[in-house]
Design an enzyme around this catalytic site. Structure first.
Site, PDB file in Angstrom:
ATOM      1  N   GLY A  64       0.751  -1.229   0.000  1.00 15.06           N
ATOM      2  CA  GLY A  64       0.000   0.000   0.000  1.00 15.06           C
ATOM      3  C   GLY A  64       0.785   1.285   0.000  1.00 15.06           C
ATOM      4  O   GLY A  64       1.944   1.334  -0.361  1.00 15.06           O
ATOM      5  N   SER A  65       0.130   2.266   0.467  1.00 13.50           N
ATOM      6  CA  SER A  65       0.515   3.661   0.370  1.00 13.50           C
ATOM      7  C   SER A  65       1.774   3.998   1.144  1.00 13.50           C
ATOM      8  O   SER A  65       2.068   3.423   2.191  1.00 13.50           O
ATOM      9  CB  SER A  65      -0.652   4.502   0.907  1.00 13.50           C
ATOM     10  OG  SER A  65      -0.289   5.833   1.041  1.00 13.50           O
ATOM     11  N   SER A  66       2.488   4.993   0.643  1.00 12.70           N
ATOM     12  CA  SER A  66       3.643   5.522   1.380  1.00 12.70           C
ATOM     13  C   SER A  66       3.187   6.190   2.673  1.00 12.70           C
ATOM     14  O   SER A  66       3.985   6.402   3.578  1.00 12.70           O
ATOM     15  CB  SER A  66       4.430   6.510   0.516  1.00 12.70           C
ATOM     16  OG  SER A  66       3.620   7.594   0.135  1.00 12.70           O
ATOM     17  N   SER A  67       1.907   6.475   2.782  1.00 15.52           N
ATOM     18  CA  SER A  67       1.364   7.036   4.023  1.00 15.52           C
ATOM     19  C   SER A  67       1.387   6.023   5.164  1.00 15.52           C
ATOM     20  O   SER A  67       1.179   6.387   6.321  1.00 15.52           O
ATOM     21  CB  SER A  67      -0.064   7.533   3.804  1.00 15.52           C
ATOM     22  OG  SER A  67      -0.064   8.594   2.856  1.00 15.52           O
ATOM     23  N   SER A  68       1.647   4.762   4.838  1.00 13.14           N
ATOM     24  CA  SER A  68       1.794   3.744   5.887  1.00 13.14           C
ATOM     25  C   SER A  68       2.884   4.136   6.867  1.00 13.14           C
ATOM     26  O   SER A  68       2.829   3.798   8.048  1.00 13.14           O
ATOM     27  CB  SER A  68       2.133   2.381   5.274  1.00 13.14           C
ATOM     28  OG  SER A  68       1.013   1.818   4.651  1.00 13.14           O
TER      29      SER A  68
END
Length: 150
Positions: A64-68
């Site tokens: 998933g997202s780099s916001s992880s």
């Protein structure tokens, strides 16, 4: 109790010990993990409801997202992050988040890369010693080829 050494490359962190948790599928910390308690909240993940807090988390890599990285960093701040991250593939998102946690909070998970997914049947605890060597511990006694205990 028996202990066996596993091949691994220490990326960051140091000595640590935690109960083993193997994820059957990758998870995204962004929207997939509750930072308040460290549980998997992704309704489509086969291990939904499982707590990652304080574990030696083994997975190929995250999803998933780099916001992880921001959710993971919040897990570290709240004490709900895994104690050890074990990857079989390089995972820059969570590794950078772990490095940021060490820099910002002075604490964070120990991160290691394994060359392949190991057979950890019967293993309950993962320990990283002071030299960064990875050990898998189980209650099963190993036997030699002649049938004797080792």
């Amino acid at each position: 109790m028996t202990s066996r050494r596993l091949d691994a490359e220490l990326i960051l962190g140091g000595a640590a010990s935690a109960p083993l948790l193997v994820l059957r599928e990758p998870v995204s910390f962004w929207g997939g993990v509750d930072d308040q308690d460290g549980t998997i909240i992704d309704r489509n993940h086969p291990q939904q409801g499982t707590s990652l807090a304080g574990t030696a988390l083994l997975m190929d890599g995250s999803r998933g997202s780099s916001s992880s990285s921001s959710t993971f960093l919040e897990c570290v701040r709240l004490g709900t992050a895994p104690a050890i991250l074990l990857f079989t593939e390089r995972d820059t998102i969570l590794t950078v988040a772990a490095a940021a946690a060490w820099e910002i909070y002075g604490t964070g998970p120990t991160v290691l890369i394994l060359p392949e997914m190991p057979d950890l049947a019967g293993v309950h605890t993962i320990t990283v010693d002071d030299e960064g060597v990875l050990h898998a511990r189980s209650d099963v006694e190993e036997t030699s080829a002649s049938g004797g205990r080792t």
